[in-house]
Design a protein around this motif. Structure first.
Motif, mmCIF file in Angstrom:
data_model
loop_
_atom_site.group_PDB
_atom_site.id
_atom_site.type_symbol
_atom_site.label_atom_id
_atom_site.label_comp_id
_atom_site.label_asym_id
_atom_site.label_seq_id
_atom_site.Cartn_x
_atom_site.Cartn_y
_atom_site.Cartn_z
ATOM 1 N N MET A 242 0.739 -1.372 0.028
ATOM 2 C CA MET A 242 0.244 -0.136 -0.231
ATOM 3 C C MET A 242 0.878 1.516 -0.130
ATOM 4 O O MET A 242 1.952 1.513 0.545
ATOM 5 N N GLU B 97 -2.248 5.532 -0.165
ATOM 6 C CA GLU B 97 -3.670 5.108 -0.469
ATOM 7 C C GLU B 97 -3.582 5.382 1.060
ATOM 8 O O GLU B 97 -5.101 4.776 1.452
ATOM 9 N N ARG B 98 -3.076 5.438 2.085
ATOM 10 C CA ARG B 98 -2.744 5.288 3.413
ATOM 11 C C ARG B 98 -3.575 6.495 3.570
ATOM 12 O O ARG B 98 -4.512 6.963 4.885
ATOM 13 N N ASN B 99 -3.282 7.958 3.087
ATOM 14 C CA ASN B 99 -3.507 9.160 3.251
ATOM 15 C C ASN B 99 -4.586 9.203 2.952
ATOM 16 O O ASN B 99 -6.018 10.469 3.341
ATOM 17 N N GLN B 100 -5.551 8.366 2.271
ATOM 18 C CA GLN B 100 -7.246 8.710 1.909
ATOM 19 C C GLN B 100 -7.838 8.407 2.413
ATOM 20 O O GLN B 100 -7.547 6.572 3.177
ATOM 21 N N ALA B 101 -9.370 9.209 3.067
ATOM 22 C CA ALA B 101 -10.332 8.481 3.763
ATOM 23 C C ALA B 101 -10.751 7.705 2.684
ATOM 24 O O ALA B 101 -10.745 7.251 2.208
ATOM 25 N N ALA B 102 -11.560 6.250 4.700
ATOM 26 C CA ALA B 102 -12.284 5.034 3.158
ATOM 27 C C ALA B 102 -13.268 4.759 3.121
ATOM 28 O O ALA B 102 -14.153 6.679 3.612
ATOM 29 N N VAL B 103 -13.925 4.938 2.135
ATOM 30 C CA VAL B 103 -14.861 4.404 1.723
ATOM 31 C C VAL B 103 -15.969 3.715 2.276
ATOM 32 O O VAL B 103 -15.776 2.655 2.773
ATOM 33 N N GLU B 104 -17.034 4.124 3.221
ATOM 34 C CA GLU B 104 -17.796 3.377 4.298
ATOM 35 C C GLU B 104 -18.935 2.579 2.945
ATOM 36 O O GLU B 104 -19.422 2.782 2.045
#
Length: 74
Positions: free
Chosen positions: A1, A5-12
Motif C-alpha cells: 500500500m 492510499e494510506r492518506n485517503q479516507a476509507a469509503v464506507e
C-alpha cells in the motif's frame, strides 16, 4: 500500500438488511448505458423494484415480504 492510499479516507459501504447498499464516498457510478455520476453518497438498489435504477427509491419498503432473486445479497 502506497502513501497516497494510506492518506485517503476509507469509503464506507454499509449493507442494509433487506435494503440497499449505502456508499459514503466519494463514489463514481457508471450505469449500464455508460453515464458516469460522481457523488459523495449513494444508495444502490438490491431488490430491483426501484423506478430510479441503479439507485434505491425506497420501493423495498412497500413489499410485505420480499424475496431476493440472488441469495448472495445476504
Amino acid at each position: 500500500m502506497g502513501d497516497n492510499e494510506r492518506n485517503q479516507a476509507a469509503v464506507e459501504v454499509k449493507i442494509i438488511e433487506k435494503g440497499p447498499v449505502v456508499i459514503h464516498g466519494p463514489v463514481k457510478v457508471i450505469t449500464p448505458d455508460g453515464m458516469v455520476v460522481v457523488r459523495e453518497m449513494c444508495a444502490i438498489c438490491r431488490c430491483g423494484n426501484t423506478k430510479n435504477q441503479p439507485y434505491c427509491d425506497g420501493s423495498h419498503l412497500t413489499q410485505a415480504k420480499h424475496e431476493y432473486e440472488h441469495e448472495e445479497f445476504f
